[in-house]
Design a protein around this motif. Sequence first.
Motif, PDB file in Angstrom:
ATOM      1  N   PRO A  79       0.674  -1.165   0.055  1.00  0.00           N
ATOM      2  CA  PRO A  79      -0.136  -0.013  -0.190  1.00  0.00           C
ATOM      3  C   PRO A  79       0.957   1.347  -0.006  1.00  0.00           C
ATOM      4  O   PRO A  79       0.379   2.211  -0.608  1.00  0.00           O
ATOM      5  N   LEU A  80       1.994   1.330   0.640  1.00  0.00           N
ATOM      6  CA  LEU A  80       2.823   2.574   0.665  1.00  0.00           C
ATOM      7  C   LEU A  80       3.355   2.597  -0.809  1.00  0.00           C
ATOM      8  O   LEU A  80       3.310   3.894  -1.309  1.00  0.00           O
ATOM      9  N   GLY A  81       3.718   1.565  -1.571  1.00  0.00           N
ATOM     10  CA  GLY A  81       4.150   1.607  -2.701  1.00  0.00           C
ATOM     11  C   GLY A  81       2.968   2.325  -3.721  1.00  0.00           C
ATOM     12  O   GLY A  81       3.247   2.987  -4.574  1.00  0.00           O
ATOM     13  N   ALA A  82       1.764   1.898  -3.374  1.00  0.00           N
ATOM     14  CA  ALA A  82       0.769   2.109  -4.296  1.00  0.00           C
ATOM     15  C   ALA A  82       0.382   3.442  -3.975  1.00  0.00           C
ATOM     16  O   ALA A  82      -0.074   4.259  -4.825  1.00  0.00           O
ATOM     17  N   HIS A  87      -0.203   8.334  -6.145  1.00  0.00           N
ATOM     18  CA  HIS A  87      -0.102   9.708  -6.174  1.00  0.00           C
ATOM     19  C   HIS A  87       0.580  10.591  -7.220  1.00  0.00           C
ATOM     20  O   HIS A  87      -0.071  11.454  -7.715  1.00  0.00           O
ATOM     21  N   PHE A  88       1.765  10.000  -7.331  1.00  0.00           N
ATOM     22  CA  PHE A  88       2.590  10.745  -8.263  1.00  0.00           C
ATOM     23  C   PHE A  88       2.549  10.269 -10.002  1.00  0.00           C
ATOM     24  O   PHE A  88       2.576  11.048 -10.626  1.00  0.00           O
ATOM     25  N   GLY A  89       1.609   9.295  -9.925  1.00  0.00           N
ATOM     26  CA  GLY A  89       1.257   8.682 -11.294  1.00  0.00           C
ATOM     27  C   GLY A  89       0.171   9.443 -11.958  1.00  0.00           C
ATOM     28  O   GLY A  89      -0.116   9.589 -13.023  1.00  0.00           O
ATOM     29  N   ASP A  90      -0.669   9.766 -10.909  1.00  0.00           N
ATOM     30  CA  ASP A  90      -1.871  10.580 -11.296  1.00  0.00           C
ATOM     31  C   ASP A  90      -1.566  12.203 -11.263  1.00  0.00           C
ATOM     32  O   ASP A  90      -2.126  12.828 -11.952  1.00  0.00           O
ATOM     33  N   PRO A  96       6.993   7.621 -15.835  1.00  0.00           N
ATOM     34  CA  PRO A  96       8.119   7.784 -14.850  1.00  0.00           C
ATOM     35  C   PRO A  96       8.048   6.862 -13.693  1.00  0.00           C
ATOM     36  O   PRO A  96       9.028   6.445 -13.075  1.00  0.00           O
ATOM     37  N   MET A  97       6.737   6.586 -13.093  1.00  0.00           N
ATOM     38  CA  MET A  97       6.522   5.604 -12.150  1.00  0.00           C
ATOM     39  C   MET A  97       6.853   4.401 -12.343  1.00  0.00           C
ATOM     40  O   MET A  97       7.704   3.562 -11.657  1.00  0.00           O
ATOM     41  N   LEU A  98       6.815   3.786 -13.835  1.00  0.00           N
ATOM     42  CA  LEU A  98       7.233   2.614 -14.198  1.00  0.00           C
ATOM     43  C   LEU A  98       8.591   2.583 -14.190  1.00  0.00           C
ATOM     44  O   LEU A  98       9.381   1.241 -13.796  1.00  0.00           O
ATOM     45  N   VAL A  99       9.550   3.517 -14.598  1.00  0.00           N
ATOM     46  CA  VAL A  99      10.971   3.293 -14.533  1.00  0.00           C
ATOM     47  C   VAL A  99      11.547   3.372 -13.048  1.00  0.00           C
ATOM     48  O   VAL A  99      12.379   2.453 -12.820  1.00  0.00           O
ATOM     49  N   PRO A 239      -4.963  12.952  -5.051  1.00  0.00           N
ATOM     50  CA  PRO A 239      -5.970  11.731  -5.795  1.00  0.00           C
ATOM     51  C   PRO A 239      -6.251  11.011  -4.654  1.00  0.00           C
ATOM     52  O   PRO A 239      -7.284  10.356  -4.697  1.00  0.00           O
ATOM     53  N   ILE A 240      -5.295  10.743  -3.626  1.00  0.00           N
ATOM     54  CA  ILE A 240      -5.782   9.512  -2.682  1.00  0.00           C
ATOM     55  C   ILE A 240      -6.702   9.732  -1.779  1.00  0.00           C
ATOM     56  O   ILE A 240      -7.738   8.975  -1.580  1.00  0.00           O
ATOM     57  N   LEU A 241      -6.934  11.165  -1.240  1.00  0.00           N
ATOM     58  CA  LEU A 241      -8.164  11.565  -0.588  1.00  0.00           C
ATOM     59  C   LEU A 241      -9.344  11.640  -1.153  1.00  0.00           C
ATOM     60  O   LEU A 241     -10.513  11.134  -0.812  1.00  0.00           O
ATOM     61  N   GLN A 242      -9.153  11.994  -2.616  1.00  0.00           N
ATOM     62  CA  GLN A 242     -10.610  11.799  -3.608  1.00  0.00           C
ATOM     63  C   GLN A 242     -11.105  10.524  -3.421  1.00  0.00           C
ATOM     64  O   GLN A 242     -12.129  10.244  -3.545  1.00  0.00           O
ATOM     65  N   LEU A 243     -10.204   9.719  -3.827  1.00  0.00           N
ATOM     66  CA  LEU A 243     -10.218   8.145  -3.745  1.00  0.00           C
ATOM     67  C   LEU A 243     -11.056   7.537  -2.668  1.00  0.00           C
ATOM     68  O   LEU A 243     -12.173   7.000  -2.895  1.00  0.00           O
ATOM     69  N   LEU A 244     -10.409   7.713  -1.391  1.00  0.00           N
ATOM     70  CA  LEU A 244     -10.773   7.224  -0.228  1.00  0.00           C
ATOM     71  C   LEU A 244     -12.196   7.898   0.224  1.00  0.00           C
ATOM     72  O   LEU A 244     -13.135   7.320   0.895  1.00  0.00           O
TER      73      LEU A 244
END
Length: 460
Positions: A79-82, A87-90, A96-99, A239-244
């Motif tokens: 979950p920390l990685g997610a 967050h940065f992927g959105d 960039p996150m994939l690399v 984005p995480i706050l919007q998601l939750l």
Amino acid sequence: MSAESSPGFTPTGTIASSADRRRVVFATVIGTTVEWYDFFIYAFAAGVVFANLFFEPMGKDFAQIVSFFSVGVSFLFRPLGAFLAGHFGDKLGRRPMLVITLLLMGASTTLVGLLPTPAVIGVWAPVLLILLRVLQGISAGGEWGGAVLMAVEHAPRARRGLFGAAPQIGVPIGLLLASLVLALMAQLAPGEAFTTWGWRVPFLLSIVLIGVGYWVRRRVSESPVFTEIVERKEETRMPILQLLRHHLPLVIVAAMVFAGNNAVGYMTTGGYVQHYATDPAGPIKLNPGPVFWVVALSGVSWLFFTWFGGWLSDRLGRRTTYIIGWILQLVGVLLLFPLTNLASAWSLAAALVILTVGLGFTYGPQAALYAELFPASIRYSGVSISYAIGAILGGAFAPLIAQAIFQNTHSTAGITWYLAGMTVLGLVATLLLRDRSGIPLGPEAEEEQAVSPIRGMAKA
């Protein structure tokens, strides 16, 4: 026919050439293969050698429990990685996150291959081993969401299931490669040599795979969906706050879908079946070499059924394909240990190949299913968090639970009931979801969330 449905168009209506799409598919397959090769060789080594090498002072039985715990502890950090990658992927983009996640996974894996044993550095050896596994978990938590979105968000509407199966087949290919390399090393360095140095070679080979994966991923263009989000200036600040705040029930239901698949899959990918079949004190007592070859064979069949499941979901819908998959997975679960307990490599091969049919049908459509559940602006966070929670509920401690059940009951019947229960959990979660195959994925398509993805629930 809409632009998005046309063969040459992306979900945002921009034209994508065949070469661009092939490059994306290849990059997602290669990247997830590298990630999961790294992840699986740790799990296999935990099932075969780590208990004796790093945890032996804890006693034979408890050492194996702790060894499997070190496999599961990485899931707690997914979950920390997610969270970070979502967050940065959105905000910054998928690519960039994939690399970054690829480099983190590869470096952690290579360092495991260089790690001294407790005979050299004492208690720091198991501590550092678990720390490196934690870094693998952070990487895995961020990797999957980016890979599947790059594939699905480049795909035409009618082929999302097939394109989404591309990063999914990276998992069985990673399983296949990890098993083949370990099988080869078991032959080249048999017995004591494998325990002494042979197990390290697969970890050190990761540095080669990092270079290949990095080169491939750097050549891939950013997701057209994210590009349009940036052009429309619709990035979500948190984005995480919007998601939750608006989609928490959906995250939980989506996580349960994956948990049902992941718990069963981790009987092999988590190293439990390998340990059970090769344990000198166990009921099977097969040589490690043939077992690794059998697991490699199951990786091939899992790859095929994962691809086929993604393809079929474009024709039958995600929900229907999943329901078929859960039924097939339950059959595989009920046959797994009765066949394995016949104590031959052939019966083990039959058990694992049958199991992969249902696993493929409940894994191939997952990328498209998850992408179609969440709005574009928080999609990376949504799919990553759901995946990470599902991994914790499902595979995180499945090998440990199976080992504890067997040690307490001296029977595999309890393990079968546990896996059957997880399969039913996945089926129930699937039944709670609407089939959203083919809905618009672009940021302009607010109507995609006009109806809640959960049956019987109003939109948040």
